[in-house]
Motif scaffolding. Structure first.
Motif, PDB file in Angstrom:
ATOM      1  N   GLU A 222       0.857  -1.167   0.000  1.00  0.00           N
ATOM      2  CA  GLU A 222       0.000   0.000   0.000  1.00  0.00           C
ATOM      3  C   GLU A 222       0.900   1.227   0.000  1.00  0.00           C
ATOM      4  OE1 GLU A 222      -0.053  -1.657   4.411  1.00  0.00           O
ATOM      5  OE2 GLU A 222      -1.806  -1.816   3.149  1.00  0.00           O
TER       6      GLU A 222
ATOM      7  N   SER B 240       2.269   4.274   1.999  1.00  0.00           N
ATOM      8  CA  SER B 240       2.395   4.687   3.394  1.00  0.00           C
ATOM      9  C   SER B 240       2.587   6.189   3.436  1.00  0.00           C
ATOM     10  CB  SER B 240       3.603   4.017   4.038  1.00  0.00           C
ATOM     11  OG  SER B 240       3.443   2.622   3.999  1.00  0.00           O
TER      12      SER B 240
ATOM     13  N   TYR C 188       3.778   8.606   5.913  1.00  0.00           N
ATOM     14  CA  TYR C 188       4.422   8.694   7.231  1.00  0.00           C
ATOM     15  C   TYR C 188       4.213  10.078   7.797  1.00  0.00           C
ATOM     16  CZ  TYR C 188       6.634   4.244   6.219  1.00  0.00           C
ATOM     17  OH  TYR C 188       6.842   2.943   5.934  1.00  0.00           O
TER      18      TYR C 188
ATOM     19  N   TYR D 157      -5.049   3.560  10.097  1.00  0.00           N
ATOM     20  CA  TYR D 157      -4.004   4.269  10.834  1.00  0.00           C
ATOM     21  C   TYR D 157      -3.114   3.277  11.547  1.00  0.00           C
ATOM     22  CZ  TYR D 157      -1.940   7.117  14.529  1.00  0.00           C
ATOM     23  OH  TYR D 157      -1.059   7.703  15.377  1.00  0.00           O
ATOM     24  N   GLU D 158      -1.801   3.483  11.463  1.00  0.00           N
ATOM     25  CA  GLU D 158      -0.863   2.640  12.199  1.00  0.00           C
ATOM     26  C   GLU D 158      -0.084   3.530  13.166  1.00  0.00           C
ATOM     27  OE1 GLU D 158       1.660  -0.906  10.471  1.00  0.00           O
ATOM     28  OE2 GLU D 158       2.969   0.847  10.633  1.00  0.00           O
TER      29      GLU D 158
ATOM     30  N   ALA E 188       3.267  -0.044  14.705  1.00  0.00           N
ATOM     31  CA  ALA E 188       4.414  -0.204  13.799  1.00  0.00           C
ATOM     32  C   ALA E 188       5.487  -1.061  14.450  1.00  0.00           C
ATOM     33  CB  ALA E 188       4.990   1.167  13.422  1.00  0.00           C
TER      34      ALA E 188
ATOM     35  N   SER F  68       1.802   6.253  10.845  1.00  0.00           N
ATOM     36  CA  SER F  68       1.509   6.446   9.425  1.00  0.00           C
ATOM     37  C   SER F  68       0.062   6.117   9.113  1.00  0.00           C
ATOM     38  CB  SER F  68       2.409   5.544   8.578  1.00  0.00           C
ATOM     39  OG  SER F  68       2.165   4.187   8.906  1.00  0.00           O
TER      40      SER F  68
ATOM     41  N   ARG G  70      -1.962   4.007   6.292  1.00  0.00           N
ATOM     42  CA  ARG G  70      -1.753   3.032   5.225  1.00  0.00           C
ATOM     43  C   ARG G  70      -2.913   3.167   4.260  1.00  0.00           C
ATOM     44  NH1 ARG G  70       2.650  -0.389   6.482  1.00  0.00           N
ATOM     45  NH2 ARG G  70       3.889   1.069   7.698  1.00  0.00           N
TER      46      ARG G  70
ATOM     47  N   GLU H  22       5.082   1.525  -1.464  1.00  0.00           N
ATOM     48  CA  GLU H  22       5.866   0.319  -1.160  1.00  0.00           C
ATOM     49  C   GLU H  22       6.113  -0.535  -2.385  1.00  0.00           C
ATOM     50  OE1 GLU H  22       3.732  -1.548   1.971  1.00  0.00           O
ATOM     51  OE2 GLU H  22       4.804  -0.433   3.516  1.00  0.00           O
TER      52      GLU H  22
END
Lengths: 306, 229
Positions: free
Chosen positions: A57, A59, A61, A105-106, A111, A136, A138, A166
């Motif tokens: 996907e 990202s 950041y 959301y990460e 992470a 980040s 995603r 990615e």
């Protein structure tokens, strides 16, 4: 000619020409291993592509206190972490893009958890402090090729440290692997050329050492097939032995290197299976026998004229 | 059996034809000597009969086949009806007498039981009974040539072509070989023999065809080797 007579001739021929036969076997072995490796590398890239392309996907950041990107620096020149308002706004803007399928959301904690999972048992996992990974968004796209719309809209925006596709990272890896594969193929092709020349020369020598026999066969009216078949079978048998040895080496590589060492240490990525290995083996076997047969036929036409 | 019509053979890169406008006919059951000096074209004539060479001009008929029109894959079938014997015997040194004769039958696909029956018969015919297990280098020249004749005759050919079969043999041994060829001729096999051996030709009183510089200069039934020699 009876098959037992042909087989006796083939066995005698291989024994009489032992040195050159061994040379043919070894050359086919090296060519087969290289060709097989290139094929397996190709299979490996395919396996990884189908596994990873589904998961990758974009990202986005977000800035942390240790970011260095210009978009993260505050008025005083020091890095500022993304604010709650910025985070909400970025998410809303991402969702409003028509290309975007879903956004999640990460957090830093998530992470780190993923990172630990991926590198379980490896010293890399212990080396990173839990706080060092950025939070980040995603983003999954409806069509992965439209990533430019997202990168264009969010790169350099305040609160966003970096937008990373990615897929591009993976493509870099895959193109490196493809490069290695192509290099392997080129060397294999060179080995095939030397195998061809070696087989041609072997047959030339064999035809010369057996010129008495073949001369008599011609005079008493043996068919072209029965004169040429022993020579043809000799080179095909030698090539077959080389190919079988190459297949054995590839299987050993799969069993000991891939299944024994690489797969347990790199559990986050899949490796090609035994079906690919069978395919590689069959390919090497068929190709080397065809190559030997065609080299023989061309040479025999020249040196065993009826 | 054999017919040459105006046959010329010019080898590439040579000016003078090896065989020049030769016309001749050999009937079934004949015994024919082909005589002439070295380079007169005898061997080329034999090679044309065997279709080892193809004529530059004219036509060659052997055993009812026009060799110019015979396709390459039918040549082996033609050669199975012909036997060939050479000055240098052409035996396989690592095979026994029996195996040498059997080899010729094996490679044309004769079944094992036929070979087991035919080889002793033909070795008996050429007078080598009891020497089946010997290697060629354990035999005298005359015996080696008998093995070669046995091999040539094993498949009961209609035509036997002999290129100086006595060239390496002493006169007494040669007489034995000629008796053998005569016996084979009496079974109905046509024999064409190229030779330098005047004594043999004079003694046998068979048809003589003489070549000189590629030309046919004499064709005489019940002839001798030459007038002035």
């Amino acid at each position: 000619m009876r098959s037992t007579v042909v087989l006796t001739e083939v066995r005698n021929g291989l024994r009489r020409n032992l040195g050159l036969t061994v040379a043919v076997i070894l050359t086919v072995l090296v060519a087969g291993v290289l060709g097989g490796l290139s094929f397996l590398l190709h299979e490996q890239v395919n396996v990884m592509k189908s596994y990873w392309y589904d998961k990758v996907e974009i990202s986005v950041y977000l800035c942390g206190t240790d970011s260095v990107a210009p978009s993260c620096l505050g008025p005083n020149g020091t890095a500022q972490a993304v604010t709650d308002a910025q985070r909400r706004q970025i998410k809303a803007d991402l969702l409003s893009l028509p290309q975007v399928k879903e956004v999640y959301y990460e957090s830093k904690a998530d992470a780190y958890k993923h990172f630990e999972e991926q590198f379980k048992g490896s010293p890399i996992a212990a080396s990173a402090p839990p706080d060092s990974l950025p939070e980040s968004f995603r983003v999954k796209l409806k069509d992965p090729k439209t990533f430019a719309a997202v990168t264009g809209a969010f790169t350099g925006r305040s609160g966003v440290e970096e937008v990373q596709d990615e897929r591009q990272l993976l493509d870099k890896l895959f193109s490196a692997l493809n490069g290695i594969q192509r290099g392997g193929l080129i060397i294999a092709a060179l080995m095939v050329v030397s195998a061809l020349l070696l087989i041609a020369n072997t047959i030339r020598v064999a035809a010369f050492t057996r010129r008495r026999e073949t001369g008599i066969m011609r005079l008493v009216g043996a068919s072209n097939l029965s004169i040429q078949l022993p020579f043809l079978l000799e080179s095909v048998v030698a090539a077959m032995l080389g190919a079988l040895l190459a297949g054995g080496l590839l299987a050993a590589l799969k069993a000991f290197l891939i299944d024994g060492i690489l797969a347990p240490s790199f559990q986050f990525t899949p490796f090609f299976g035994w079906d690919s290995l069978w395919k590689a083996g069959a390919l090497v076997l068929i190709a080397s026998m065809l190559i030997a047969a065609s080299a023989s036929m061309v040479t025999l036409r020249r040196y065993l004229r009826i | 059996m054999i017919r040459f019509d105006n046959v010329t053979k010019l080898y590439p890169s040579q000016v003078r034809p090896a065989v020049d406008e030769v016309t001749l006919e050999i009937d079934k059951g004949e015994f024919v000597f082909l005589v002439g000096a070295s380079g007169s074209g005898k061997s080329t004539l034999l090679r044309l009969m065997l279709r080892e060479e193809r004529p530059t001009g004219g036509s060659v008929h052997v055993l009812g086949k026009d060799l110019n029109r015979l396709s390459a894959w039918k040549v082996p079938a033609l050669r199975r009806q012909m036997g060939t014997v050479f000055q240098d015997f052409r035996l396989l040194p690592n095979k026994s007498v029996f195996e040498n004769v059997a080899f010729a039958l094996e490679v044309i696909g004769k079944p094992r039981h036929t070979i087991a029956q035919v080889v002793p018969e033909v070795l008996e015919l050429v007078g080598l009974a009891g020497k089946e297990g010997r290697r060629p280098d354990e035999l005298s020249g005359g015996e080696q040539q008998r093995v070669a004749i046995a091999r040539a005759f094993a498949n009961r050919p209609l035509l036997l072509i002999a290129d100086e079969p006595t060239g390496n043999l002493d006169p007494a041994t040669s007489v034995g070989i000629m008796r053998l060829l005569d016996r084979i001729n009496r079974t109905g096999t046509t024999v064409v023999m190229a030779t330098h051996d005047a004594a043999i030709v004079d003694q046998m009183r068979k048809r003589v065809i003489e070549l000189e510089g590629g030309h046919l200069v004499r064709d005489q039934s019940r002839g001798v080797y030459g007038y002035s020699r």
